[in-house]
Scaffold this motif. Structure first.
Motif, mmCIF file in Angstrom:
data_model
loop_
_atom_site.group_PDB
_atom_site.id
_atom_site.type_symbol
_atom_site.label_atom_id
_atom_site.label_comp_id
_atom_site.label_asym_id
_atom_site.label_seq_id
_atom_site.Cartn_x
_atom_site.Cartn_y
_atom_site.Cartn_z
ATOM 1 N N VAL A 2 73.699 55.246 3.868
ATOM 2 C CA VAL A 2 74.440 54.074 3.419
ATOM 3 C C VAL A 2 75.887 54.122 3.914
ATOM 4 C CG1 VAL A 2 73.030 53.817 1.353
ATOM 5 C CG2 VAL A 2 75.128 55.185 1.255
ATOM 6 N N SER A 3 76.500 52.944 3.950
ATOM 7 C CA SER A 3 77.925 52.825 4.233
ATOM 8 C C SER A 3 78.654 52.506 2.931
ATOM 9 C CB SER A 3 78.190 51.703 5.244
ATOM 10 O OG SER A 3 77.507 51.929 6.447
ATOM 11 N N VAL A 4 79.953 52.791 2.906
ATOM 12 C CA VAL A 4 80.793 52.445 1.764
ATOM 13 C C VAL A 4 81.762 51.365 2.223
ATOM 14 C CG1 VAL A 4 82.564 53.233 0.158
ATOM 15 C CG2 VAL A 4 80.590 54.685 0.652
ATOM 16 N N ARG A 64 74.972 43.728 4.576
ATOM 17 C CA ARG A 64 73.621 44.206 4.279
ATOM 18 C C ARG A 64 73.015 44.931 5.482
ATOM 19 N NH1 ARG A 64 71.122 42.170 -0.342
ATOM 20 N NH2 ARG A 64 69.082 42.360 0.646
ATOM 21 N N ARG A 65 73.306 44.452 6.690
ATOM 22 C CA ARG A 65 72.811 45.152 7.886
ATOM 23 C C ARG A 65 73.415 46.546 8.007
ATOM 24 N NH1 ARG A 65 73.335 39.984 10.308
ATOM 25 N NH2 ARG A 65 75.398 40.549 11.147
ATOM 26 N N GLU A 66 74.608 46.693 7.518
ATOM 27 C CA GLU A 66 75.276 48.000 7.543
ATOM 28 C C GLU A 66 74.827 48.897 6.380
ATOM 29 O OE1 GLU A 66 77.230 49.218 9.766
ATOM 30 O OE2 GLU A 66 77.868 47.495 10.964
ATOM 31 N N GLU A 67 73.892 48.412 5.571
ATOM 32 C CA GLU A 67 73.442 49.135 4.369
ATOM 33 C C GLU A 67 74.634 49.525 3.500
ATOM 34 O OE1 GLU A 67 69.988 51.881 4.785
ATOM 35 O OE2 GLU A 67 70.438 51.723 6.936
ATOM 36 N N ALA A 68 75.528 48.547 3.320
ATOM 37 C CA ALA A 68 76.759 48.815 2.591
ATOM 38 C C ALA A 68 76.545 48.838 1.087
ATOM 39 C CB ALA A 68 77.804 47.751 2.944
ATOM 40 N N VAL A 69 77.192 49.798 0.457
ATOM 41 C CA VAL A 69 77.391 49.795 -0.989
ATOM 42 C C VAL A 69 78.843 49.411 -1.204
ATOM 43 C CG1 VAL A 69 77.468 51.173 -3.091
ATOM 44 C CG2 VAL A 69 75.609 51.514 -1.449
ATOM 45 N N PHE A 70 79.073 48.328 -1.927
ATOM 46 C CA PHE A 70 80.423 47.787 -2.051
ATOM 47 C C PHE A 70 81.084 48.318 -3.318
ATOM 48 C CE2 PHE A 70 83.814 44.737 -2.519
ATOM 49 C CZ PHE A 70 84.165 44.463 -1.207
ATOM 50 N N VAL A 71 82.307 48.827 -3.167
ATOM 51 C CA VAL A 71 83.058 49.384 -4.299
ATOM 52 C C VAL A 71 84.078 48.341 -4.753
ATOM 53 C CG1 VAL A 71 84.570 51.230 -5.093
ATOM 54 C CG2 VAL A 71 82.739 51.726 -3.441
#
Length: 346
Positions: A2-4, A64-71
């Protein structure tokens, strides 16, 4: 992996630095003209620059393509808006997205309800016509609506007089007074306690304390009393920074108590409750009571003071000091490795 991702404002540097320390890809979403820090500091793997923060709703597919989890941080909440965050922002958010709107003081979802549900002492609140003692008035500024304008009043007559004077100066709008938060003035020492509730490890952690630096209050502090009286400045209480702090150990019992009470109250009122960081801002009275006067149900703005240093109490859990930003990254990484991402995101 995942990305942050984070909105490039408020506490983003702490989040980005912590994610890099944990080997996670970092994404900063900046507003044009406020992106320089995220270019200068080499902690951003991908920088997305938008004309307006709310345009983040247009890049949901990219995140979403970056598999981001958003903080989420405070800037995300105020510039994007609670309704859009809850209904339109279809990106996994680290934490409870439905808890963000409970940071407000007015409306059916407000942090007074959370504190009362947890049995946590807070300042008494008043309507304008009820004021019979010294109070602090909290309301939006006239121009910068996302900023809160504060002023102190001795009683109701003084409140109305100062409100008119501030309105004439263009600082506030008189029509906002009826929906203002008017709290009894509690005198004591101010602290921000930065907590982290770990879903993966099923525990509450106390990481650090900080205090606010406010303009032009900080400048008024530096004046001799005689000059303060002669100048009679209208203090703005604009938050411009933070400084580290510690608290006497005998008070830690109470600090943990209000932290656990807040977690339980949030679980009952806003399921699934607290996930990750939150901050309780409180006053310690001369009687050593803790009076919570503000709540941040997400990463606090003061965590930046511990970038590269780490919160002093975090060392007692980890054997080394870590920042809240890194603690977020650890939780995301461990959740991803254990297949628990759905439990730490909403």
């Amino acid at each position: 992996m995942v990305s942050v991702a984070v909105l490039a404002s408020h506490s983003a540097l702490d989040v980005l630095d912590g994610a890099r320390d944990e080997g996670l890809k970092t994404i900063a979403v900046a507003k044009r003209g406020r992106d320089r820090a995220y270019r200068e500091f080499p902690v951003v793997d991908k920088l997305i620059v938008l004309d307006d923060y709310r345009d983040i709703l247009k890049i949901v597919d990219e995140l979403r393509r970056e598999e981001a989890v958003f903080v989420p941080n405070r800037s995300f909440a105020v510039y994007v808006g609670y309704d859009a965050i809850e209904r339109e922002f279809a990106v996994p958010i680290f934490g409870n997205r439905y808890l963000l709107r409970w940071e407000e003081r007015v409306g059916p979802q407000n942090y007074y309800r959370l504190l009362d549900e947890g049995g946590i002492r807070r300042p008494r609140t008043f309507r304008v016509d009820e004021v019979d003692r010294p109070v602090i008035v909290k309301m939006p500024e006239a121009e910068r609506r996302v900023e809160r304008g504060f002023f102190i009043a001795r009683d109701r007559d003084d409140l109305l007089k100062k409100a008119r004077r501030l309105a004439d100066a263009g600082v506030i709008k008189l029509e906002d007074l009826q929906s203002a938060s008017i709290e009894e003035l509690v005198l004591g020492a101010h602290f921000n306690a930065n907590y982290f509730y770990s879903v993966v490890r099923r525990r509450l952690e106390l990481h650090s304390f900080d205090r606010r630096i406010q303009s032009d209050l900080d400048g008024v502090y530096r004046l001799p009393a005689r000059d303060q009286l002669e100048l009679d400045p209208e203090v703005r209480y604009v938050e411009v920074g933070h400084e580290p702090a510690t608290i006497r150990e005998s008070l830690l019992e109470k600090v943990f108590d209000i932290g656990y009470r807040f977690v339980e109250a949030a679980r009952r009122l806003v399921p699934p409750g607290v996930i990750g960081p939150f901050t309780l801002q409180f006053i310690v009275t001369p009687q050593l009571d803790l009076v919570v006067y503000d709540v941040a149900p997400r990463i606090g703005g003061g965590t930046n003071v511990y970038i590269g240093v780490g919160g002093q109490y975090s060392k007692l859990y980890w054997g080394r000091p870590i920042s809240i930003g890194r603690r977020i990254a650890i939780e995301i990484r461990e959740a991803a490795e254990r297949g628990l991402l759905s439990e730490v995101t909403t």
